[in-house]
Write a protein that holds these residues in place. Structure first.
Motif, PDB file in Angstrom:
ATOM      1  N   HIS A 289    -104.700 -15.315  79.030  1.00 49.79           N
ATOM      2  CA  HIS A 289    -104.108 -14.661  80.179  1.00 49.79           C
ATOM      3  C   HIS A 289    -105.004 -13.683  80.732  1.00 49.79           C
ATOM      4  O   HIS A 289    -105.618 -12.977  80.139  1.00 49.79           O
ATOM      5  CB  HIS A 289    -102.719 -13.999  79.729  1.00 49.79           C
ATOM      6  CG  HIS A 289    -102.070 -13.716  80.802  1.00 49.79           C
ATOM      7  ND1 HIS A 289    -102.321 -12.804  81.925  1.00 49.79           N
ATOM      8  CD2 HIS A 289    -100.358 -14.142  81.220  1.00 49.79           C
ATOM      9  CE1 HIS A 289    -101.343 -12.606  82.654  1.00 49.79           C
ATOM     10  NE2 HIS A 289    -100.099 -13.414  82.140  1.00 49.79           N
TER      11      HIS A 289
ATOM     12  N   HIS B 202    -101.870 -14.479  87.553  1.00 42.63           N
ATOM     13  CA  HIS B 202    -100.806 -14.496  88.460  1.00 42.63           C
ATOM     14  C   HIS B 202    -101.449 -14.230  89.889  1.00 42.63           C
ATOM     15  O   HIS B 202    -102.598 -13.724  90.048  1.00 42.63           O
ATOM     16  CB  HIS B 202    -100.021 -12.857  88.232  1.00 42.63           C
ATOM     17  CG  HIS B 202     -99.612 -12.541  86.968  1.00 42.63           C
ATOM     18  ND1 HIS B 202     -99.075 -11.358  86.692  1.00 42.63           N
ATOM     19  CD2 HIS B 202     -99.305 -13.362  86.103  1.00 42.63           C
ATOM     20  CE1 HIS B 202     -98.417 -11.392  85.507  1.00 42.63           C
ATOM     21  NE2 HIS B 202     -98.622 -12.505  85.081  1.00 42.63           N
TER      22      HIS B 202
ATOM     23  N   GLU C 299     -99.144 -18.807  87.573  1.00 38.59           N
ATOM     24  CA  GLU C 299     -98.141 -18.528  86.930  1.00 38.59           C
ATOM     25  C   GLU C 299     -97.009 -18.157  87.941  1.00 38.59           C
ATOM     26  O   GLU C 299     -97.348 -17.123  89.030  1.00 38.59           O
ATOM     27  CB  GLU C 299     -98.218 -17.272  85.821  1.00 38.59           C
ATOM     28  CG  GLU C 299     -96.907 -16.888  85.016  1.00 38.59           C
ATOM     29  CD  GLU C 299     -96.962 -15.946  84.069  1.00 38.59           C
ATOM     30  OE1 GLU C 299     -98.105 -15.256  83.849  1.00 38.59           O
ATOM     31  OE2 GLU C 299     -95.863 -15.551  83.410  1.00 38.59           O
TER      32      GLU C 299
ATOM     33  N   HIS D  26     -89.459 -14.838  84.712  1.00 40.45           N
ATOM     34  CA  HIS D  26     -90.029 -14.635  86.194  1.00 40.45           C
ATOM     35  C   HIS D  26     -88.937 -15.573  86.958  1.00 40.45           C
ATOM     36  O   HIS D  26     -88.671 -15.132  88.196  1.00 40.45           O
ATOM     37  CB  HIS D  26     -91.446 -14.930  86.661  1.00 40.45           C
ATOM     38  CG  HIS D  26     -92.383 -13.754  85.554  1.00 40.45           C
ATOM     39  ND1 HIS D  26     -93.792 -14.264  85.335  1.00 40.45           N
ATOM     40  CD2 HIS D  26     -92.218 -12.754  84.994  1.00 40.45           C
ATOM     41  CE1 HIS D  26     -94.144 -13.360  84.935  1.00 40.45           C
ATOM     42  NE2 HIS D  26     -93.219 -12.348  84.224  1.00 40.45           N
TER      43      HIS D  26
ATOM     44  N   HIS E 215     -93.683 -19.647  79.408  1.00 40.36           N
ATOM     45  CA  HIS E 215     -93.481 -18.125  78.870  1.00 40.36           C
ATOM     46  C   HIS E 215     -92.262 -17.974  78.774  1.00 40.36           C
ATOM     47  O   HIS E 215     -91.261 -18.051  79.632  1.00 40.36           O
ATOM     48  CB  HIS E 215     -94.140 -17.392  80.015  1.00 40.36           C
ATOM     49  CG  HIS E 215     -95.699 -17.201  79.834  1.00 40.36           C
ATOM     50  ND1 HIS E 215     -96.403 -16.554  80.818  1.00 40.36           N
ATOM     51  CD2 HIS E 215     -96.655 -17.802  79.136  1.00 40.36           C
ATOM     52  CE1 HIS E 215     -97.780 -16.629  80.710  1.00 40.36           C
ATOM     53  NE2 HIS E 215     -97.848 -17.577  79.565  1.00 40.36           N
TER      54      HIS E 215
ATOM     55  N   GLU F   8     -93.418 -13.577  75.404  1.00 44.49           N
ATOM     56  CA  GLU F   8     -94.348 -12.514  75.731  1.00 44.49           C
ATOM     57  C   GLU F   8     -93.173 -11.303  75.616  1.00 44.49           C
ATOM     58  O   GLU F   8     -92.897 -10.718  76.581  1.00 44.49           O
ATOM     59  CB  GLU F   8     -94.649 -12.724  77.039  1.00 44.49           C
ATOM     60  CG  GLU F   8     -95.629 -13.690  77.326  1.00 44.49           C
ATOM     61  CD  GLU F   8     -96.233 -13.868  78.650  1.00 44.49           C
ATOM     62  OE1 GLU F   8     -97.415 -13.810  79.077  1.00 44.49           O
ATOM     63  OE2 GLU F   8     -95.288 -13.904  79.789  1.00 44.49           O
TER      64      GLU F   8
END
Ligand SMILES: [Zn+2]
Ligand SMILES: [Zn+2]
Length: 302
Positions: A75, A115, A151, A188, A222, A267
């Protein structure tokens, strides 16, 4: 022999710390019961770090063999903003990600999750164009096999990547589509407005996604519950079953055929002595492994 990804459902892992050396992350992951893992390649709150040394890379290679994790994802650091307009910050972001990709190459990591960036008030269109230009800059300088997995974000502030449309636009307009992939994040997605609380919601999301992006582009998910509500744009992860998404969401995702064979990564708050990770991973495996085996295909074939 490394365990293969489960043919009957997702595989499960967690983000683990590299404190004390990268190889320590792999030991931590196996101690938790992970089938795969995710790591930062360096301190995620710094732009740059000392280059990896030979001994560290060798220890990593040995640990990979011993622990037998099916895959390890990277990541990217949190300071990187490929959409930034300040030239100095943009240049630092690009060089930082390039450095991380080189670390991935040395560690043999196939994907780095990123991101997409923040447009900082300039609007999504200008921001997405800047991300594309940054990806061009990076891929012109990196010839390794590591791919960048974009992501989905919660859409907090000026964050890009809050919708299927934005991620699809980046994929469709990049000159390097074959070097890009997609990472889903349930927290998210939910905070960005995609409901996933029931089996019907999950299926609606998958069908909507497939209309714009080939599902094969998704390389990891995730698995995070959400402290924020649907459409809240709040990026705050919660232990599975304790947030607004709730346990049935994850049962529905595990049962959906689209997620078979996909790595899920926690996470979420780990709790004292990582108790939350341990119990959540065990619970997820129990849900997956109690599902009836499909009889219409030979064992061991996905
Ligand atoms: Zn992330
Ligand atoms: Zn995530």
């Amino acid at each position: 022999m490394p365990p293969a990804f489960s043919p009957t459902g997702p595989s499960f892992g967690a983000h683990v710390s590299i404190a004390g050396g990268h190889h320590r992350a792999l030991e931590r992951a196996t101690a938790l019961g992970c089938e795969h893992a995710q790591v930062f390649t360096k301190n995620n709150l710094q732009w740059f770090a000392r280059p990896l040394d030979e001994a560290g890379v060798a220890a990593w290679g040995e640990a990979r063999e011993c622990t037998g994790l099916a895959a390890v994802f990277a990541h990217a650091g949190y300071l990187i903003n490929l959409a930034g307009e300040d030239p100095e910050n943009l240049d630092r972001s690009r060089r930082s990600l390039l450095d991380e990709l080189e670390r991935c190459r040395r560690l043999g990591l196939p994907f780095i999750v990123l991101h997409p960036g923040s447009h900082r008030g300039r609007g999504a269109e200008a921001g997405l164009e800047q991300v594309l230009a940054s990806l061009d800059w990076i891929f012109a300088r990196f010839d390794g096999a590591t791919r960048i997995a974009l992501e989905f974000t919660a859409g907090q502030g000026d964050a890009l990547g809050r919708s299927i449309e934005e991620i699809a636009w980046l994929l469709d307009h990049s000159a390097h589509r074959d070097r890009l992939a997609v990472c889903l994040d349930t927290c998210h997605l939910f905070a960005a407005g995609y409901d996933l609380r029931t089996a019907a919601d999950v299926d609606r999301f998958v069908r909507g996604f497939r209309r714009q992006i080939p599902w094969e582009n998704v390389v990891c998910l995730h698995a995070n519950d959400s402290k924020g509500d649907l459409g809240s744009r709040i990026d705050r992860h919660e232990v599975l079953g304790r947030g607004r998404l709730g346990g049935p969401c994850f049962e529905a995702i595990i049962a959906h055929p689209a997620f078979r064979g996909l790595p899920f990564c926690l996470e979420t708050p780990k709790g004292k002595d990582n108790i939350n990770d341990r119990t959540t991973l065990a619970a997820l495996k129990a849900i997956r492994d109690q599902r009836p085996e499909r009889k219409d295909r030979p064992p061991g074939r996905g």
